[in-house]
Design a protein around this motif. Structure first.
Motif, PDB file in Angstrom:
ATOM      1  N   PRO A  75      -3.263  -3.592  -4.491  1.00 18.40           N
ATOM      2  CA  PRO A  75      -4.700  -3.373  -4.653  1.00 18.40           C
ATOM      3  C   PRO A  75      -5.032  -1.902  -4.915  1.00 18.40           C
ATOM      4  O   PRO A  75      -4.247  -1.006  -4.624  1.00 18.40           O
ATOM      5  CB  PRO A  75      -5.282  -3.836  -3.315  1.00 18.40           C
ATOM      6  CG  PRO A  75      -4.171  -3.664  -2.343  1.00 18.40           C
ATOM      7  CD  PRO A  75      -2.895  -3.893  -3.115  1.00 18.40           C
ATOM      8  N   ASN A  76      -6.216  -1.702  -5.480  1.00 13.92           N
ATOM      9  CA  ASN A  76      -6.786  -0.366  -5.692  1.00 13.92           C
ATOM     10  C   ASN A  76      -5.932   0.526  -6.589  1.00 13.92           C
ATOM     11  O   ASN A  76      -5.852   1.733  -6.372  1.00 13.92           O
ATOM     12  CB  ASN A  76      -7.050   0.334  -4.353  1.00 13.92           C
ATOM     13  CG  ASN A  76      -7.947  -0.491  -3.457  1.00 13.92           C
ATOM     14  OD1 ASN A  76      -8.912  -1.081  -3.929  1.00 13.92           O
ATOM     15  ND2 ASN A  76      -7.624  -0.549  -2.185  1.00 13.92           N
ATOM     16  N   GLN A  77      -5.309  -0.052  -7.591  1.00 16.11           N
ATOM     17  CA  GLN A  77      -4.548   0.733  -8.565  1.00 16.11           C
ATOM     18  C   GLN A  77      -5.440   1.007  -9.770  1.00 16.11           C
ATOM     19  O   GLN A  77      -6.119   0.109 -10.260  1.00 16.11           O
ATOM     20  CB  GLN A  77      -3.299  -0.028  -9.018  1.00 16.11           C
ATOM     21  CG  GLN A  77      -2.311  -0.300  -7.912  1.00 16.11           C
ATOM     22  CD  GLN A  77      -1.599   0.953  -7.441  1.00 16.11           C
ATOM     23  OE1 GLN A  77      -1.214   1.802  -8.234  1.00 16.11           O
ATOM     24  NE2 GLN A  77      -1.416   1.050  -6.136  1.00 16.11           N
ATOM     25  N   GLU A  78      -5.460   2.235 -10.235  1.00 18.65           N
ATOM     26  CA  GLU A  78      -6.238   2.609 -11.415  1.00 18.65           C
ATOM     27  C   GLU A  78      -5.250   2.837 -12.545  1.00 18.65           C
ATOM     28  O   GLU A  78      -4.646   3.905 -12.656  1.00 18.65           O
ATOM     29  CB  GLU A  78      -7.061   3.845 -11.133  1.00 18.65           C
ATOM     30  CG  GLU A  78      -7.980   3.628  -9.940  1.00 18.65           C
ATOM     31  CD  GLU A  78      -9.324   4.267 -10.131  1.00 18.65           C
ATOM     32  OE1 GLU A  78      -9.617   4.735 -11.228  1.00 18.65           O
ATOM     33  OE2 GLU A  78     -10.061   4.274  -9.151  1.00 18.65           O
ATOM     34  N   LEU A  79      -5.084   1.809 -13.383  1.00 19.40           N
ATOM     35  CA  LEU A  79      -4.104   1.867 -14.452  1.00 19.40           C
ATOM     36  C   LEU A  79      -4.797   1.832 -15.806  1.00 19.40           C
ATOM     37  O   LEU A  79      -5.616   0.957 -16.060  1.00 19.40           O
ATOM     38  CB  LEU A  79      -3.135   0.676 -14.345  1.00 19.40           C
ATOM     39  CG  LEU A  79      -2.383   0.550 -13.013  1.00 19.40           C
ATOM     40  CD1 LEU A  79      -1.597  -0.732 -12.977  1.00 19.40           C
ATOM     41  CD2 LEU A  79      -1.488   1.749 -12.791  1.00 19.40           C
ATOM     42  N   ASP A  80      -4.432   2.777 -16.676  1.00 25.78           N
ATOM     43  CA  ASP A  80      -4.951   2.744 -18.032  1.00 25.78           C
ATOM     44  C   ASP A  80      -3.959   1.969 -18.913  1.00 25.78           C
ATOM     45  O   ASP A  80      -2.926   1.500 -18.428  1.00 25.78           O
ATOM     46  CB  ASP A  80      -5.200   4.149 -18.580  1.00 25.78           C
ATOM     47  CG  ASP A  80      -3.945   5.015 -18.581  1.00 25.78           C
ATOM     48  OD1 ASP A  80      -2.821   4.478 -18.452  1.00 25.78           O
ATOM     49  OD2 ASP A  80      -4.085   6.247 -18.697  1.00 25.78           O
ATOM     50  N   ASP A  81      -4.269   1.819 -20.187  1.00 24.01           N
ATOM     51  CA  ASP A  81      -3.391   1.057 -21.075  1.00 24.01           C
ATOM     52  C   ASP A  81      -1.986   1.629 -21.124  1.00 24.01           C
ATOM     53  O   ASP A  81      -1.008   0.906 -21.186  1.00 24.01           O
ATOM     54  CB  ASP A  81      -3.967   0.997 -22.477  1.00 24.01           C
ATOM     55  CG  ASP A  81      -5.201   0.110 -22.563  1.00 24.01           C
ATOM     56  OD1 ASP A  81      -5.380  -0.745 -21.663  1.00 24.01           O
ATOM     57  OD2 ASP A  81      -5.985   0.255 -23.517  1.00 24.01           O
ATOM     58  N   LYS A  82      -1.863   2.960 -21.096  1.00 21.98           N
ATOM     59  CA  LYS A  82      -0.556   3.597 -21.163  1.00 21.98           C
ATOM     60  C   LYS A  82       0.271   3.277 -19.926  1.00 21.98           C
ATOM     61  O   LYS A  82       1.475   3.053 -20.005  1.00 21.98           O
ATOM     62  CB  LYS A  82      -0.712   5.109 -21.302  1.00 21.98           C
ATOM     63  CG  LYS A  82       0.591   5.827 -21.494  1.00 21.98           C
ATOM     64  CD  LYS A  82       0.377   7.319 -21.685  1.00 21.98           C
ATOM     65  CE  LYS A  82       1.702   8.018 -21.844  1.00 21.98           C
ATOM     66  NZ  LYS A  82       1.556   9.455 -21.979  1.00 21.98           N
TER      67      LYS A  82
ATOM     68  N   GLY B 140       0.834  -1.195   0.000  1.00 25.79           N
ATOM     69  CA  GLY B 140       0.000   0.000   0.000  1.00 25.79           C
ATOM     70  C   GLY B 140       0.868   1.244   0.000  1.00 25.79           C
ATOM     71  O   GLY B 140       2.030   1.211   0.391  1.00 25.79           O
ATOM     72  N   GLY B 141       0.313   2.340  -0.468  1.00 22.23           N
ATOM     73  CA  GLY B 141       1.043   3.602  -0.454  1.00 22.23           C
ATOM     74  C   GLY B 141       1.936   3.821  -1.650  1.00 22.23           C
ATOM     75  O   GLY B 141       2.806   4.691  -1.631  1.00 22.23           O
ATOM     76  N   VAL B 142       1.740   3.028  -2.719  1.00 22.44           N
ATOM     77  CA  VAL B 142       2.520   3.179  -3.945  1.00 22.44           C
ATOM     78  C   VAL B 142       1.540   3.419  -5.087  1.00 22.44           C
ATOM     79  O   VAL B 142       0.565   2.681  -5.241  1.00 22.44           O
ATOM     80  CB  VAL B 142       3.361   1.913  -4.236  1.00 22.44           C
ATOM     81  CG1 VAL B 142       4.071   2.020  -5.572  1.00 22.44           C
ATOM     82  CG2 VAL B 142       4.357   1.661  -3.126  1.00 22.44           C
ATOM     83  N   ASP B 143       1.787   4.452  -5.878  1.00 23.02           N
ATOM     84  CA  ASP B 143       0.944   4.769  -7.036  1.00 23.02           C
ATOM     85  C   ASP B 143       1.638   4.239  -8.283  1.00 23.02           C
ATOM     86  O   ASP B 143       2.631   4.806  -8.744  1.00 23.02           O
ATOM     87  CB  ASP B 143       0.730   6.275  -7.132  1.00 23.02           C
ATOM     88  CG  ASP B 143      -0.137   6.675  -8.308  1.00 23.02           C
ATOM     89  OD1 ASP B 143      -0.633   5.790  -9.033  1.00 23.02           O
ATOM     90  OD2 ASP B 143      -0.319   7.887  -8.500  1.00 23.02           O
ATOM     91  N   LEU B 144       1.116   3.137  -8.836  1.00 22.48           N
ATOM     92  CA  LEU B 144       1.745   2.527 -10.008  1.00 22.48           C
ATOM     93  C   LEU B 144       1.326   3.180 -11.319  1.00 22.48           C
ATOM     94  O   LEU B 144       1.772   2.755 -12.377  1.00 22.48           O
ATOM     95  CB  LEU B 144       1.418   1.033 -10.046  1.00 22.48           C
ATOM     96  CG  LEU B 144       1.982   0.210  -8.893  1.00 22.48           C
ATOM     97  CD1 LEU B 144       1.574  -1.249  -9.044  1.00 22.48           C
ATOM     98  CD2 LEU B 144       3.494   0.333  -8.814  1.00 22.48           C
ATOM     99  N   SER B 145       0.487   4.228 -11.252  1.00 20.06           N
ATOM    100  CA  SER B 145       0.106   4.916 -12.492  1.00 20.06           C
ATOM    101  C   SER B 145       1.237   5.807 -13.006  1.00 20.06           C
ATOM    102  O   SER B 145       1.196   6.259 -14.137  1.00 20.06           O
ATOM    103  CB  SER B 145      -1.169   5.741 -12.279  1.00 20.06           C
ATOM    104  OG  SER B 145      -0.929   6.825 -11.399  1.00 20.06           O
ATOM    105  N   ARG B 146       2.235   6.041 -12.159  1.00 22.80           N
ATOM    106  CA  ARG B 146       3.417   6.820 -12.551  1.00 22.80           C
ATOM    107  C   ARG B 146       4.654   5.961 -12.336  1.00 22.80           C
ATOM    108  O   ARG B 146       4.707   5.164 -11.405  1.00 22.80           O
ATOM    109  CB  ARG B 146       3.536   8.072 -11.689  1.00 22.80           C
ATOM    110  CG  ARG B 146       2.440   9.057 -11.949  1.00 22.80           C
ATOM    111  CD  ARG B 146       2.626  10.289 -11.102  1.00 22.80           C
ATOM    112  NE  ARG B 146       1.382  10.420 -10.345  1.00 22.80           N
ATOM    113  CZ  ARG B 146       1.280  10.925  -9.152  1.00 22.80           C
ATOM    114  NH1 ARG B 146       2.342  11.356  -8.522  1.00 22.80           N
ATOM    115  NH2 ARG B 146       0.123  11.013  -8.561  1.00 22.80           N
ATOM    116  N   PRO B 147       5.663   6.125 -13.178  1.00 23.20           N
ATOM    117  CA  PRO B 147       6.889   5.350 -12.974  1.00 23.20           C
ATOM    118  C   PRO B 147       7.522   5.691 -11.619  1.00 23.20           C
ATOM    119  O   PRO B 147       7.593   6.868 -11.243  1.00 23.20           O
ATOM    120  CB  PRO B 147       7.811   5.804 -14.111  1.00 23.20           C
ATOM    121  CG  PRO B 147       6.912   6.425 -15.125  1.00 23.20           C
ATOM    122  CD  PRO B 147       5.738   6.981 -14.370  1.00 23.20           C
TER     123      PRO B 147
END
Length: 73
Positions: free
Chosen positions: A64-71, A35-42
């Motif tokens: 859990p709870n990551q909102e990732l688009d195709d990019k 938790g506490g990591v945003d995988l939507s950014r490198p």
């Protein structure tokens, strides 16, 4: 059947350089929820190294709870 395993309480992981995230082991043998990591950014290099260390320790990491688009994938 084996004995029921106790899951340890969540803990914080820090490599001493300002990188902190939650690790909750899923069992006494393998796996952890991160938790506490945003995988939507490198991740920066320090965060990436800390996650790699956690991966080596726990083998399987769930984010859990990551909102990732195709990019972002």
């Amino acid at each position: 059947m084996g004995a029921r395993q106790t899951i340890r309480a969540p803990k914080l992981f820090s490599r001493g350089r300002g990188v902190t995230f939650d690790i909750q082991p899923l069992s006494n043998r393998i796996g952890a929820k991160i938790g506490g990591v945003d995988l939507s950014r490198p991740p920066d290099n320090v965060t990436a190294a800390a996650l790699r260390d956690a991966w080596h320790q726990y083998i399987l990491l769930l984010f859990p709870n990551q909102e990732l688009d195709d990019k972002a994938l």
